[in-house]
Design a protein around this motif. Structure first.
Motif, short mmCIF file in Angstrom:
data_model
loop_
_atom_site.label_atom_id
_atom_site.label_comp_id
_atom_site.label_asym_id
_atom_site.label_seq_id
_atom_site.Cartn_x
_atom_site.Cartn_y
_atom_site.Cartn_z
N UNK A 1 0.78 -1.24 -0.18
CA UNK A 1 0.11 0.02 0.04
C UNK A 1 0.93 1.29 -0.02
N UNK A 2 2.07 1.15 0.07
CA UNK A 2 2.96 2.44 0.11
C UNK A 2 2.98 3.19 -1.18
N UNK A 3 2.51 4.23 -1.06
CA UNK A 3 2.31 5.04 -2.39
C UNK A 3 3.96 5.43 -2.82
N UNK A 4 3.85 4.73 -4.36
CA UNK A 4 5.10 4.97 -5.26
C UNK A 4 6.16 4.09 -4.73
N UNK A 5 5.77 2.99 -3.75
CA UNK A 5 6.58 1.87 -3.25
C UNK A 5 7.04 0.83 -4.40
N UNK A 6 7.66 -0.16 -3.68
CA UNK A 6 8.27 -1.06 -4.54
C UNK A 6 7.21 -1.96 -5.27
N UNK A 7 6.11 -2.38 -4.57
CA UNK A 7 5.13 -3.05 -5.05
C UNK A 7 4.23 -2.37 -6.27
N UNK A 8 3.94 -0.98 -6.05
CA UNK A 8 3.09 -0.23 -7.03
C UNK A 8 4.05 -0.12 -8.31
N UNK A 9 5.51 -0.26 -8.10
CA UNK A 9 6.24 -0.01 -9.29
C UNK A 9 6.42 -1.29 -9.77
N UNK A 10 6.43 -2.47 -9.28
CA UNK A 10 6.30 -3.76 -10.05
C UNK A 10 5.05 -3.98 -10.79
N UNK A 11 3.79 -3.55 -10.27
CA UNK A 11 2.68 -3.74 -10.91
C UNK A 11 2.68 -3.03 -12.21
N UNK A 12 3.23 -1.52 -12.11
CA UNK A 12 3.36 -0.85 -13.38
C UNK A 12 4.28 -1.37 -14.40
#
Length: 212
Positions: A40-51
């Motif tokens: 859930x971290x905004x701009x974090x590693x997970x969201x980058x991975x999903x992008x």
């Protein structure tokens, strides 16, 4: 021509009821990215991975518009985002309050025509046109095997209640959890959280098992 939709063609894998059921999951091909930390971290590693995942997956899906269409290409609906999850220190997945300790693999299923060559081409396209780092992405087959799964409806934070139902089913049906050989807690995100109210989110929860 109607597009191939994995959710419709494989309802037993993507659209189970809200009661636990045993399922034998076949080998599939995925684009995968590994990481760690709170998703859930905004701009974090997970969201980058999903992008990155969606960047590559949509590039492959739209490859039909290019000069050279991949051999065996089919029209298809984008499969849902999925995730494999563990806790870094080996704690139980029921402990959702320790999201900073989560280890995950974000992934999207791929059609059979997606070869390593098609994948490498898509990664190059995403790097050049979108400026994304695709170095952590990989194309991999995944053989999940025997599992128990259930549709969870509602907030991700309420998943422990559904996991308890799954665990009860496992105990009552001569099965046991099997996290050996890298098998992991699996989630399939049927709903888009950006377009769906929290109480209506649908997530397939899947636990690897073996005969006791």
């Amino acid at each position: 021509m109607e597009k191939f939709d994995y959710k419709k063609e494989y309802k037993d894998l993507y659209l189970p009821k809200n009661k636990p059921v045993k399922v034998l999951v076949p080998q599939m091909s995925f684009i995968m990215v590994d990481g760690q930390g709170d998703p859930n971290t905004e701009g974090g590693e997970y969201k980058q991975a999903v992008e990155v995942l969606y960047g590559i997956a949509y590039t492959i899906k739209m490859s039909k518009m290019g000069r050279s269409v991949p051999e065996g290409y089919i029209e298809y609906v984008m499969p849902p985002l999925e995730g494999l999850w563990t806790i870094a220190d080996g704690s139980c997945m029921l402990d959702c309050g320790r999201k900073d300790k989560l280890c995950w693999t974000a992934m999207i299923r791929q059609p059979e025509f997606v070869t390593y060559g098609v994948f490498d081409w898509a990664c190059d396209e995403v790097r050049q046109k979108k400026g994304l780092d695709t170095s952590k992405a990989r194309l991999q087959t995944y053989s999940e095997g025997l599992c128990v799964q259930c549709m969870h409806c509602g907030s991700y934070d309420d998943e422990p209640a559904t996991i308890k139902l799954i665990n009860s089913f496992i105990a009552l049906n001569g099965l046991t959890e099997d996290f050996a050989s890298g098998r992991r807690h699996h989630e399939i995100y049927i709903s888009n959280p950006l377009r769906t109210k929290v109480e209506r989110l649908k997530t397939v929860l899947r636990i690897p098992v073996r005969e006791a």
